[in-house]
Design a protein around this motif. Structure first.
Motif, PDB file in Angstrom:
ATOM      1  N   ALA A  83      36.805  43.801  35.895  1.00  0.00           N
ATOM      2  CA  ALA A  83      37.543  43.048  36.918  1.00  0.00           C
ATOM      3  C   ALA A  83      37.072  41.604  36.993  1.00  0.00           C
ATOM      4  O   ALA A  83      37.891  40.680  37.129  1.00  0.00           O
ATOM      5  CB  ALA A  83      37.367  43.732  38.278  1.00  0.00           C
ATOM      6  N   ALA A 121      39.433  38.295  36.097  1.00  0.00           N
ATOM      7  CA  ALA A 121      39.594  37.182  37.031  1.00  0.00           C
ATOM      8  C   ALA A 121      39.163  35.864  36.383  1.00  0.00           C
ATOM      9  O   ALA A 121      39.811  34.824  36.560  1.00  0.00           O
ATOM     10  CB  ALA A 121      38.778  37.443  38.295  1.00  0.00           C
ATOM     11  N   GLY A 146      43.698  38.503  36.121  1.00  0.00           N
ATOM     12  CA  GLY A 146      43.366  39.518  37.109  1.00  0.00           C
ATOM     13  C   GLY A 146      43.186  38.858  38.461  1.00  0.00           C
ATOM     14  O   GLY A 146      43.080  37.627  38.573  1.00  0.00           O
ATOM     15  N   ALA A 147      43.154  39.685  39.503  1.00  0.00           N
ATOM     16  CA  ALA A 147      43.019  39.154  40.858  1.00  0.00           C
ATOM     17  C   ALA A 147      41.668  38.454  41.035  1.00  0.00           C
ATOM     18  O   ALA A 147      40.654  38.878  40.471  1.00  0.00           O
ATOM     19  CB  ALA A 147      43.147  40.291  41.870  1.00  0.00           C
ATOM     20  N   THR A 182      38.222  37.540  42.502  1.00  0.00           N
ATOM     21  CA  THR A 182      37.227  38.427  43.100  1.00  0.00           C
ATOM     22  C   THR A 182      35.849  37.784  43.068  1.00  0.00           C
ATOM     23  O   THR A 182      35.528  37.044  42.115  1.00  0.00           O
ATOM     24  CB  THR A 182      37.173  39.777  42.351  1.00  0.00           C
ATOM     25  OG1 THR A 182      36.062  40.528  42.816  1.00  0.00           O
ATOM     26  CG2 THR A 182      37.060  39.597  40.845  1.00  0.00           C
ATOM     27  N   ASP A 203      35.619  42.430  49.643  1.00  0.00           N
ATOM     28  CA  ASP A 203      36.338  42.056  48.435  1.00  0.00           C
ATOM     29  C   ASP A 203      37.288  43.187  48.068  1.00  0.00           C
ATOM     30  O   ASP A 203      36.871  44.339  47.861  1.00  0.00           O
ATOM     31  CB  ASP A 203      35.349  41.805  47.285  1.00  0.00           C
ATOM     32  CG  ASP A 203      36.038  41.369  46.015  1.00  0.00           C
ATOM     33  OD1 ASP A 203      36.262  40.155  45.861  1.00  0.00           O
ATOM     34  OD2 ASP A 203      36.361  42.245  45.184  1.00  0.00           O
ATOM     35  N   THR A 232      39.099  43.826  45.405  1.00  0.00           N
ATOM     36  CA  THR A 232      38.964  44.385  44.055  1.00  0.00           C
ATOM     37  C   THR A 232      37.825  45.383  44.001  1.00  0.00           C
ATOM     38  O   THR A 232      37.963  46.481  43.446  1.00  0.00           O
ATOM     39  CB  THR A 232      38.745  43.259  43.030  1.00  0.00           C
ATOM     40  OG1 THR A 232      39.873  42.375  43.028  1.00  0.00           O
ATOM     41  CG2 THR A 232      38.537  43.822  41.636  1.00  0.00           C
TER      42      THR A 232
END
Length: 308
Positions: A164, A168, A173-174, A176, A222, A224
């Protein structure tokens, strides 16, 4: 005639040998190296068992060869072929009393519940769920290693956190806070600096070492990180359900947790407990009563001929 039992809790990084008498009194306890043949190799595992036995004799003047029964419960010990090789080793060491051979999850289970019957969910660097019924029948789920299993483990949580954070960092990706945490934790400047322990000299424990950062990020709200832990808890609950459905079927049973992740992250443990009890109303979570080495000694006694 001896009324002593020995039990070996053989972990992937450390093993423990305990000796109990028939009254349930611990007489001695020593620790040594790994007995997981898939971590250190078969011959080194045998050498470590031999060293444990020698250490017990030197420290307490107790020779396990004089015990009435024993149990060797080790990581990486499940199939008959795996058991047979260790059975031959014990015979070569003149250990000829009944010795039960099983996966270390069952020693942790029996130590946790204090009896044969029950369930356990383990989440440390790896993960597994296991159960044993009153007749000694066993079922396990998970525990097949990091490539195809390790659901809800420290390794899987750490790896998902790394993925993740990397996504990012590459803007697919989101966003985080795991990203700056990743760079700080491993003290790196680029993602490629992770390659040595990810690919060249794979290090499972080093990947799992990022799991506490995922828990920290979740505590800082957070999204994520929270999603990673939500998935991990559901995966562990699914392992527990698989074991229960295969072995117990609408029967009341006690369950214990074990492993560094569940020991050190109480919020996560409570989340997992809620998922399990919601889906398995006949399962009752209890605190562990004894350690796995004690559980191995209990199994040694239960494995004696004529013992129910």
């Amino acid at each position: 005639m001896s009324t002593r039992f020995f039990g070996i809790d053989g972990g992937g990084s450390q093993s423990r040998l305990a000796v109990y008498d028939a009254n349930g009194t611990r007489l001695a306890w020593v620790a040594g190296g790994s007995t997981n043949r898939y971590t250190v190799g078969f011959e080194p595992a045998c050498m470590n068992i031999r060293a444990l036995i020698q250490k017990m004799q030197e420290a307490y003047d107790i020779d396990v060869r004089e015990c009435i029964a024993g149990c060797f419960a080790s990581a990486g010990l499940t199939e008959n072929a795996e058991k047979d090789s260790f059975r031959r080793f014990f015979l070569s060491e003149n250990i000829r009393m009944p010795v039960m051979l099983c996966n270390d999850a069952f020693a942790a289970l029996t130590g946790g519940t204090g009896k044969k019957e029950g369930m356990i969910v383990v989440s440390g660097t790896g993960s597994i769920a296991a159960g044993m019924d009153m007749h000694g029948n066993t079922v396990r789920a998970g525990g097949l290693g990091h490539l195809i299993s390790d659901e809800g483990s420290g390794f899987k949580i750490g790896l998902d956190g790394i993925r993740a954070a990397t996504a990012a960092w590459e803007h697919h990706g989101a966003a985080t806070i795991l990203t700056p945490m990743l760079f700080a934790h491993y003290q790196i400047n680029t993602i490629r600096e992770l390659f040595p322990f990810l690919y060249t000299r794979f290090d499972k424990s080093k990947i799992a070492s990022f799991a506490p950062s995922v828990f920290q990020a979740a505590r800082q709200r957070d999204a994520t990180a929270a999603a990673i832990l939500h998935t991990a808890a559901h995966e562990l609950a699914s392992l527990a359900r698989s074991v229960y459905d295969s072995l117990f079927s609408e029967t009341a049973v006690e369950l214990v947790f074990s492993g560094g992740v569940l020991d050190n992250e109480p919020v996560f443990a409570r989340q997992l407990a809620a998922y399990i009890t919601d889906s398995l109303p006949h399962v009752r979570l209890i605190r562990r009563r004894f350690d796995a080495a004690t559980g191995a000694c209990i199994l040694a006694g239960l494995n004696l001929p004529g013992t129910k």
